[in-house]
Design a protein around this motif. Structure first.
Motif, PDB file in Angstrom:
ATOM      1  N   TYR A  36       6.601  -7.566  -3.800  1.00 42.50           N
ATOM      2  CA  TYR A  36       5.137  -7.552  -3.927  1.00 42.50           C
ATOM      3  C   TYR A  36       4.715  -7.672  -5.384  1.00 42.50           C
ATOM      4  O   TYR A  36       5.428  -7.233  -6.280  1.00 42.50           O
ATOM      5  CB  TYR A  36       4.567  -6.243  -3.357  1.00 42.50           C
ATOM      6  N   SER A  37       3.528  -8.227  -5.570  1.00 40.25           N
ATOM      7  CA  SER A  37       3.001  -8.360  -6.927  1.00 40.25           C
ATOM      8  C   SER A  37       2.052  -7.231  -7.298  1.00 40.25           C
ATOM      9  O   SER A  37       1.736  -7.036  -8.466  1.00 40.25           O
ATOM     10  CB  SER A  37       2.280  -9.701  -7.082  1.00 40.25           C
ATOM     11  N   SER A  38       1.596  -6.479  -6.291  1.00 40.13           N
ATOM     12  CA  SER A  38       0.665  -5.376  -6.585  1.00 40.13           C
ATOM     13  C   SER A  38       0.824  -4.271  -5.551  1.00 40.13           C
ATOM     14  O   SER A  38       1.358  -4.484  -4.462  1.00 40.13           O
ATOM     15  CB  SER A  38      -0.785  -5.876  -6.600  1.00 40.13           C
ATOM     16  N   LEU A  39       0.339  -3.095  -5.930  1.00 39.06           N
ATOM     17  CA  LEU A  39       0.387  -1.911  -5.081  1.00 39.06           C
ATOM     18  C   LEU A  39      -0.969  -1.234  -5.169  1.00 39.06           C
ATOM     19  O   LEU A  39      -1.546  -1.132  -6.245  1.00 39.06           O
ATOM     20  CB  LEU A  39       1.476  -0.949  -5.584  1.00 39.06           C
ATOM     21  N   TYR A  40      -1.489  -0.809  -4.019  1.00 46.25           N
ATOM     22  CA  TYR A  40      -2.733  -0.054  -4.033  1.00 46.25           C
ATOM     23  C   TYR A  40      -2.587   1.214  -3.221  1.00 46.25           C
ATOM     24  O   TYR A  40      -1.645   1.378  -2.440  1.00 46.25           O
ATOM     25  CB  TYR A  40      -3.924  -0.902  -3.541  1.00 46.25           C
ATOM     26  N   GLU A  64       0.848  -1.196   0.000  1.00 49.21           N
ATOM     27  CA  GLU A  64       0.000   0.000   0.000  1.00 49.21           C
ATOM     28  C   GLU A  64       0.882   1.244   0.000  1.00 49.21           C
ATOM     29  O   GLU A  64       1.826   1.336   0.778  1.00 49.21           O
ATOM     30  CB  GLU A  64      -0.898   0.025   1.233  1.00 49.21           C
ATOM     31  N   LEU A  65       0.561   2.171  -0.872  1.00 47.10           N
ATOM     32  CA  LEU A  65       1.160   3.499  -0.823  1.00 47.10           C
ATOM     33  C   LEU A  65       0.240   4.322   0.073  1.00 47.10           C
ATOM     34  O   LEU A  65      -0.872   4.666  -0.311  1.00 47.10           O
ATOM     35  CB  LEU A  65       1.261   4.121  -2.213  1.00 47.10           C
ATOM     36  N   VAL A  66       0.672   4.573   1.284  1.00 50.26           N
ATOM     37  CA  VAL A  66      -0.164   5.249   2.278  1.00 50.26           C
ATOM     38  C   VAL A  66      -0.189   6.747   2.018  1.00 50.26           C
ATOM     39  O   VAL A  66      -1.239   7.388   2.139  1.00 50.26           O
ATOM     40  CB  VAL A  66       0.340   4.947   3.712  1.00 50.26           C
ATOM     41  N   ALA A  67       0.945   7.309   1.671  1.00 53.10           N
ATOM     42  CA  ALA A  67       1.010   8.756   1.439  1.00 53.10           C
ATOM     43  C   ALA A  67       2.152   9.068   0.490  1.00 53.10           C
ATOM     44  O   ALA A  67       3.205   8.431   0.530  1.00 53.10           O
ATOM     45  CB  ALA A  67       1.228   9.497   2.758  1.00 53.10           C
ATOM     46  N   LEU A  68       1.914  10.053  -0.347  1.00 48.96           N
ATOM     47  CA  LEU A  68       2.958  10.640  -1.183  1.00 48.96           C
ATOM     48  C   LEU A  68       2.584  12.116  -1.275  1.00 48.96           C
ATOM     49  O   LEU A  68       1.623  12.470  -1.938  1.00 48.96           O
ATOM     50  CB  LEU A  68       3.013  10.001  -2.577  1.00 48.96           C
ATOM     51  N   ASN A  69       3.295  12.933  -0.525  1.00 43.03           N
ATOM     52  CA  ASN A  69       2.990  14.361  -0.470  1.00 43.03           C
ATOM     53  C   ASN A  69       4.209  15.159  -0.907  1.00 43.03           C
ATOM     54  O   ASN A  69       5.336  14.864  -0.498  1.00 43.03           O
ATOM     55  CB  ASN A  69       2.614  14.775   0.946  1.00 43.03           C
ATOM     56  N   VAL A  70       3.957  16.168  -1.728  1.00 42.12           N
ATOM     57  CA  VAL A  70       5.010  17.028  -2.269  1.00 42.12           C
ATOM     58  C   VAL A  70       4.631  18.475  -1.953  1.00 42.12           C
ATOM     59  O   VAL A  70       3.460  18.856  -2.070  1.00 42.12           O
ATOM     60  CB  VAL A  70       5.133  16.831  -3.799  1.00 42.12           C
ATOM     61  N   GLU A 120       8.988  10.856 -10.058  1.00 42.76           N
ATOM     62  CA  GLU A 120      10.293  10.267  -9.749  1.00 42.76           C
ATOM     63  C   GLU A 120      10.233   9.464  -8.454  1.00 42.76           C
ATOM     64  O   GLU A 120      10.758   8.343  -8.377  1.00 42.76           O
ATOM     65  CB  GLU A 120      11.357  11.363  -9.638  1.00 42.76           C
ATOM     66  N   LEU A 121       9.597  10.007  -7.436  1.00 44.32           N
ATOM     67  CA  LEU A 121       9.479   9.285  -6.164  1.00 44.32           C
ATOM     68  C   LEU A 121       8.683   7.999  -6.348  1.00 44.32           C
ATOM     69  O   LEU A 121       9.065   6.942  -5.844  1.00 44.32           O
ATOM     70  CB  LEU A 121       8.802  10.163  -5.110  1.00 44.32           C
ATOM     71  N   LEU A 122       7.576   8.087  -7.070  1.00 51.07           N
ATOM     72  CA  LEU A 122       6.735   6.914  -7.285  1.00 51.07           C
ATOM     73  C   LEU A 122       7.490   5.832  -8.055  1.00 51.07           C
ATOM     74  O   LEU A 122       7.422   4.650  -7.703  1.00 51.07           O
ATOM     75  CB  LEU A 122       5.449   7.312  -8.008  1.00 51.07           C
ATOM     76  N   VAL A 123       8.239   6.212  -9.059  1.00 52.63           N
ATOM     77  CA  VAL A 123       9.021   5.245  -9.835  1.00 52.63           C
ATOM     78  C   VAL A 123      10.024   4.532  -8.935  1.00 52.63           C
ATOM     79  O   VAL A 123      10.194   3.304  -9.008  1.00 52.63           O
ATOM     80  CB  VAL A 123       9.721   5.941 -11.028  1.00 52.63           C
ATOM     81  N   ARG A 124      10.694   5.268  -8.072  1.00 54.45           N
ATOM     82  CA  ARG A 124      11.672   4.661  -7.160  1.00 54.45           C
ATOM     83  C   ARG A 124      10.994   3.715  -6.169  1.00 54.45           C
ATOM     84  O   ARG A 124      11.506   2.639  -5.869  1.00 54.45           O
ATOM     85  CB  ARG A 124      12.432   5.746  -6.401  1.00 54.45           C
ATOM     86  N   ILE A 125       9.840   4.118  -5.654  1.00 53.60           N
ATOM     87  CA  ILE A 125       9.104   3.286  -4.700  1.00 53.60           C
ATOM     88  C   ILE A 125       8.641   2.000  -5.382  1.00 53.60           C
ATOM     89  O   ILE A 125       8.792   0.898  -4.833  1.00 53.60           O
ATOM     90  CB  ILE A 125       7.912   4.073  -4.108  1.00 53.60           C
ATOM     91  N   ILE A 126       8.091   2.125  -6.576  1.00 55.75           N
ATOM     92  CA  ILE A 126       7.625   0.953  -7.313  1.00 55.75           C
ATOM     93  C   ILE A 126       8.786  -0.003  -7.571  1.00 55.75           C
ATOM     94  O   ILE A 126       8.649  -1.223  -7.395  1.00 55.75           O
ATOM     95  CB  ILE A 126       6.921   1.377  -8.616  1.00 55.75           C
ATOM     96  N   ALA A 127       9.935   0.516  -7.976  1.00 61.11           N
ATOM     97  CA  ALA A 127      11.107  -0.332  -8.227  1.00 61.11           C
ATOM     98  C   ALA A 127      11.488  -1.103  -6.958  1.00 61.11           C
ATOM     99  O   ALA A 127      11.825  -2.293  -7.028  1.00 61.11           O
ATOM    100  CB  ALA A 127      12.277   0.516  -8.714  1.00 61.11           C
TER     101      ALA A 127
END
Length: 173
Positions: free
Chosen positions: A122-126, A91-97, A109-116
């Motif tokens: 994990y097989s999925s992210l919500y 789970e992506l709980v928060a991403l605040n800029v 850029e942050l999301l790409v790094r987190i996903i990597a």
């Protein structure tokens, strides 16, 4: 537009005030007209910082990261194993800029790094996003997230309706 050069690092208790400041500024700008104004008006950096200190002192299974640009924390993200009953994956709980860094590629850029990072375990992210937050919804959709159909309301967020988005982290075979 090219994202500002940032360093992504683990957050520590000493970052609580800076994270709280980013959260308050981002929420006031991003949720204006979406979240009840009384919720946004009573937000204080001091109160948020106290909650962040407690969370960062005992992080549990989640990850807390900050993005630093020219020595200043300009964004943060919180993510980890699913917290919701019946949900799997991460789970992506928060991403605040900080608002002054919006639309410069930093969130992407942050999301790409987190996903990597999450792809290794994990097989999925919500994530949950305010149904009426069209800008955030567009952002996540352009990053490949799709609406799952689930919704919820959170009393601490003024009972706004939140929509669940999902992203498959595995390549199709």
């Amino acid at each position: 537009m090219q994202a500002p050069r940032v360093q992504l690092r683990a957050a520590g208790v000493g970052d609580a005030v800076a994270i709280a400041s980013v959260q308050c500024d981002a929420w006031r700008a991003g949720y204006a007209g979406i979240m009840p104004s009384q919720v946004l008006e009573v937000m204080s950096v001091d109160d948020c910082a106290n909650r962040w200190r407690a969370a960062l002192a005992k992080p549990g299974r989640g990850c807390y990261k900050v993005a630093v640009c020219d020595g200043q924390i300009v964004a943060f993200a919180t993510y980890g194993p699913a917290r919701d009953h019946g949900f799997e994956g991460a789970e992506l709980v928060a991403l605040n800029v900080l608002p002054e860094f919006w639309r410069q590629g930093l969130g992407r850029e942050l999301l790409v790094r987190i996903i990597a990072e999450l792809k290794t375990a994990y097989s999925s992210l919500y994530l949950w996003v305010a149904r009426d937050n069209i800008g955030a919804r567009r952002f996540y959709e352009t990053q490949g997230f799709t609406v799952s159909g689930q919704e919820k309301q959170h009393p601490e967020h003024g009972n706004i309706v939140e929509t669940c988005y999902r992203l498959c982290l595995q390549s199709p075979s």
